[in-house]
Design an enzyme around this catalytic site. Structure first.
Site, PDB file in Angstrom:
ATOM      1  CD  GLU A 156      -2.334  -1.143   2.646  1.00  0.00           C
ATOM      2  OE1 GLU A 156      -2.021  -1.051   3.760  1.00  0.00           O
ATOM      3  OE2 GLU A 156      -3.136  -2.689   2.346  1.00  0.00           O
ATOM      4  CB  ALA A 208      -6.607  -6.140  -0.880  1.00  0.00           C
ATOM      5  CD  GLU A 209      -3.299  -4.901   4.637  1.00  0.00           C
ATOM      6  OE1 GLU A 209      -4.590  -5.207   4.401  1.00  0.00           O
ATOM      7  OE2 GLU A 209      -3.056  -3.541   5.162  1.00  0.00           O
ATOM      8  CD  GLN A 255       0.606   2.488   5.111  1.00  0.00           C
ATOM      9  OE1 GLN A 255      -0.997   2.272   5.070  1.00  0.00           O
ATOM     10  NE2 GLN A 255       0.588   2.851   3.881  1.00  0.00           N
ATOM     11  CB  ALA A 283       4.608  -5.556  11.880  1.00  0.00           C
ATOM     12  CG  ASP A 284       0.430  -2.262  14.285  1.00  0.00           C
ATOM     13  OD1 ASP A 284       0.116  -2.798  16.094  1.00  0.00           O
ATOM     14  OD2 ASP A 284       1.315  -2.058  13.985  1.00  0.00           O
ATOM     15  CG  PHE A 285      -1.982  -2.465   8.706  1.00  0.00           C
ATOM     16  CD1 PHE A 285      -3.148  -2.414  10.237  1.00  0.00           C
ATOM     17  CD2 PHE A 285      -1.591  -1.942   8.860  1.00  0.00           C
ATOM     18  CE1 PHE A 285      -3.291  -1.009  10.348  1.00  0.00           C
ATOM     19  CE2 PHE A 285      -1.301  -0.363   9.264  1.00  0.00           C
ATOM     20  CZ  PHE A 285      -2.648  -0.546  10.033  1.00  0.00           C
ATOM     21  CB  ILE A 286       1.279  -8.817   9.263  1.00  0.00           C
ATOM     22  CG1 ILE A 286       2.278  -9.604   8.384  1.00  0.00           C
ATOM     23  CG2 ILE A 286       1.545  -9.337  10.642  1.00  0.00           C
ATOM     24  CD1 ILE A 286       3.716  -9.679   8.767  1.00  0.00           C
ATOM     25  CG  HIS A 333      -0.869   2.530  14.499  1.00  0.00           C
ATOM     26  ND1 HIS A 333      -1.894   2.199  14.313  1.00  0.00           N
ATOM     27  CD2 HIS A 333      -0.499   2.661  12.981  1.00  0.00           C
ATOM     28  CE1 HIS A 333      -2.343   2.769  13.349  1.00  0.00           C
ATOM     29  NE2 HIS A 333      -1.325   2.518  12.236  1.00  0.00           N
TER      30      HIS A 333
END
Ligand SMILES: Cc1ncc(C[n+]2csc(CCOP(=O)(O)OP(=O)(O)O)c2C)c(N)n1
Ligand SMILES: [Mg+2]
Lengths: 328, 337
Positions: free
Chosen positions: A33, A63-64, A86, A88-91, A131
């Site tokens: 992203e 769209a991970e 973006q 690591a939290d969104f992994i 975050h």
């Protein structure tokens, strides 16, 4: 484009390594992203779009799962994707393709899966519970993913080069607190540094501090302080938590007979538990003291400075623990 | 943006049978018949205790799996699911390899490391999927991405069920593929159920093809028991993808004629549904079309069926005789060299 001034920051080191691998191998591309015209949330890929074009610098929708699975498919047929999360939290949104597709495909089939996943992680930026996460232990339990956690600009460069060239999926965790706080001590080498080789970054006699990522610079600072009190700390930077260089850890512990493990992730079931257990399996009779773990409290990471500082390991706590173990 | 529904009765076939390649038609028929023969044999194997666990079959999906796969070039990619034995066989997967997979044999495509429906072969351009549905969708976008990245015109065909459309993988893949204009065709096998869950509890959408509107791509619903209807719709999507015009959806409507897997008596399925759909056996329907058009005569059709039966019997014999895997070396290959 980051330029090699000889004093690259940790962040620039990541960018330089990626840039040089994209120069070297036309099958390497970056996807994530805002990595293109915006240059990435932290600007690791600033200038990449202009240099490499939209074919190799791929901006995606949010769209991970989609782009991580896409990377798997592209890797299966010979490309070498570098995925940027973006934060690591969104992994967590890509947990499924990482665990069920990337991690086990080679073992199931023998097909190579050369995907590198880059993710800025960690606390101390006052970014709060979603975050600031340290995500390494979520993945360390899963067979099939290599996990790379550089603590210096030099290692950030050389380990990223190796990660991209590796035929297994690698999770390359960038400590975002270090991004602009650490600078290389000299000209940056872009030669690969092998995965699975720990480094004794400070020799010492009394106690071994085993750590990685931000723990390395933190540990070295504390070690210098303790030196004034006549406590000699050996600091081992394991650099990759999977594969783990057990030999270097055990050799150091045999020498000092005392070990403290430090990381920023929560202590409970953090990677320190694995290291401590490994030490007692391999070097129990060489120990003078039980292995002690330092990690965050078992809470989410708070936002407000006094709260976050109370949760994440601080230099005073590290110094006190090392002193206690060394003198006990 | 064309989203349309083609139902067989009111939609005259695009191309007359006489104007089609008879070799291709006969090959589609052969593979459909073989698919049925292998699955019938495997049902007997399941009941006889030959298999490790359950058995997932694709009865009444043959027109979709073979009709769709038969549109591809040999260098195209495919990401099938558990109803798509026909697509595997079309590409050259051996029936005994599939049986070996359901038996945990050393000769299965994964050497017994994975099993049951988790088989595939990258050398045939077929992705070997994990359990998670539809995890094959994002992977399929990646194979298509690689084709585009390299300036090739290879296409990737991905399959999923009606139930699978509810998952994030579906939405994110369709989003990615349409935004990046990837050469994908997404085939949705609407077989009325997802395990025990009927359509009306799965989706409030009138059709699955209509979801294409939201992604700004074409979507079409066809009779999934009509091999030519499926073939033509997928061929259109493939041509579009190959020409660089991006992805599309083809929904094939059929019925899951067995339980979710053989362990499942599926007593939640109303009996009259079976009665209705049993009149629409895709293999029989296609055979009759070919016989009526003079592409195949009755004797030739009989021979195709008998050859398929013998092949399935021989496949079982080989799979049964094949060795079980050796546990030594089980830790090898967790990481690639
Ligand atoms: C993520 C996930 N959840 C649940 C399952 C268990 N499961 C396997 S197949 C299936 C039903 C699938 O329905 P559909 O997509 O309609 O395909 P069908 O089996 O009907 O062909 C379920 C629930 C799974 N494999 N993956
Ligand atoms: Mg279904």
């Amino acid at each position: 484009m980051p330029t090699d001034s000889g004093q690259a920051t940790y962040l620039e080191a990541v960018g330089l390594a990626l840039d040089s691998e994209m120069d070297r191998d036309p099958d390497v591309f970056i996807i994530g992203e805002d990595v293109g015209q915006f240059g990435g949330a932290f600007k690791v890929t600033k200038g990449f779009l202009e240099k490499f074009g939209a074919r190799r610098v791929v901006d995606t929708p949010i769209a991970e799962t989609g782009f991580t699975g896409l990377a798997a498919g592209a890797a299966l047929v010979g490309l070498r994707p570098v995925v940027e999360f973006q934060f690591a939290d969104f992994i967590s949104c890509a947990f499924d393709p990482i665990i069920n597709v990337l991690a086990r495909h080679h073992w199931r089939t023998g097909d190579a899966m050369p995907v590198t996943m880059r993710a800025p992680f960690g606390g101390r930026l006052r970014a709060g519970p979603t975050h600031s996460q340290s995500v390494e232990s979520y993945f360390a339990h899963v067979p099939g993913i290599k996990i790379v956690m550089p603590g210096t600009p030099e290692d950030a460069a050389g380990l990223l080069v190796s990660s991209i060239r590796d035929n297994s999926p690698t999770l390359y965790l960038e400590n975002k607190y270090l991004y602009r706080r650490l600078r290389a001590s000299g000209p940056l080498s872009l030669d690969p540094i092998p995965l699975g080789v720990a480094k004794v970054v400070r020799e010492g006699r009394d106690v071994t501090l085993i750590t990685y990522s931000a723990g390395v610079s933190q540990g070295l600072e504390v070690a210098e302080e303790l030196d004034k009190d006549g406590i000699s700390v050996e600091v081992v930077d394991i650099r990759t938590i999977v594969p783990l260089d057990v030999e270097t850890i055990v050799n150091s512990v045999r020498k000092t007979s005392r070990a403290v493990v430090l990381h920023e992730a929560a202590k409970r079931l953090g990677y320190g538990a694995e290291i401590a257990a490994t030490i007692q399996e391999e070097a129990f009779w060489d120990l003078d003291q039980p292995v002690v773990r330092i990690g965050a409290l078992n809470t989410p990471t708070p936002t407000s400075p006094p709260l976050e500082d109370a949760v994440i390991p601080q230099p005073a706590q590290i110094a006190e623990t090392l002193r206690k173990v060394a003198r006990a | 943006m064309a989203t349309r529904t083609r139902r067989k009765p009111d939609a005259p076939a695009g191309t007359a049978i006489a104007d089609r390649d008879p070799v291709l038609l006969r090959r589609i028929h052969e593979v459909m018949v073989l698919t049925r023969a292998v699955e019938d044999r495997m049902v007997a194997m399941y009941k006889g205790g030959d298999l490790l666990g359950s058995l997932y079959t694709g009865h009444w999906h043959e027109a979709i799996s073979v009709g769709a796969a038969s549109t591809l070039r040999t260098d195209d990619y495919m990401a099938p699911i558990h109803r798509d034995l026909g697509a595997h066989l079309w590409r050259g997967m051996e029936p005994w390899q599939v049986m070996a997979s359901f038996m945990g044999k050393a000769t299965s495509p994964t050497g017994g490391r994975d099993g049951t429906l988790h088989y595939g072969r990258l050398d045939l351009g077929i992705y070997n999927l994990p359990s998670h549905i539809p995890a094959n969708f994002p992977v399929a976008t990646g194979m298509a991405f690689a084709s585009k990245y390299r300036g090739q015109d290879r296409v990737c065909l991905a399959f999923c069920g009606d139930g699978s459309t509810s998952r994030a993988d579906f939405h994110e893949s369709l989003t990615m593929a349409s935004v990046l204009k990837l050469p994908n065709v997404f085939v949705i096998e609407n077989n009325q159920f997802a395990y025990s869950t009927p359509l009306r509890m799965q989706s409030n959408s009138e059709t699955f093809a209509i979801k294409a509107v939201a992604y700004g791509i074409p979507g079409v619903t066809v009779d999934g028991t009509d091999a030519l209807a499926v073939h033509d719709a997928v061929a259109e999507g493939v041509a579009r993808a190959r020409a660089g015009e991006g992805p599309s959806i083809v929904e094939g409507v059929t019925m899951r004629m067995h339980g979710h897997a053989e362990h499942d008596p599926a007593d939640y399925v109303p009996k009259d549904m079976y009665d209705e759909w049993s009149k629409k056996d895709p293999v029989e329907l296609f055979e009759n079309v070919l016989i009526d058009a003079g592409v195949l005569d009755g004797d030739a059709a009989k021979k195709v069926r008998e050859d398929a039966r013998q092949l399935a019997i021989a496949a079982r014999r080989k799979a049964l005789a094949d060795p079980m895997p050796e546990p030594s070396g089980i830790e090898d290959g967790v990481y690639a060299d």
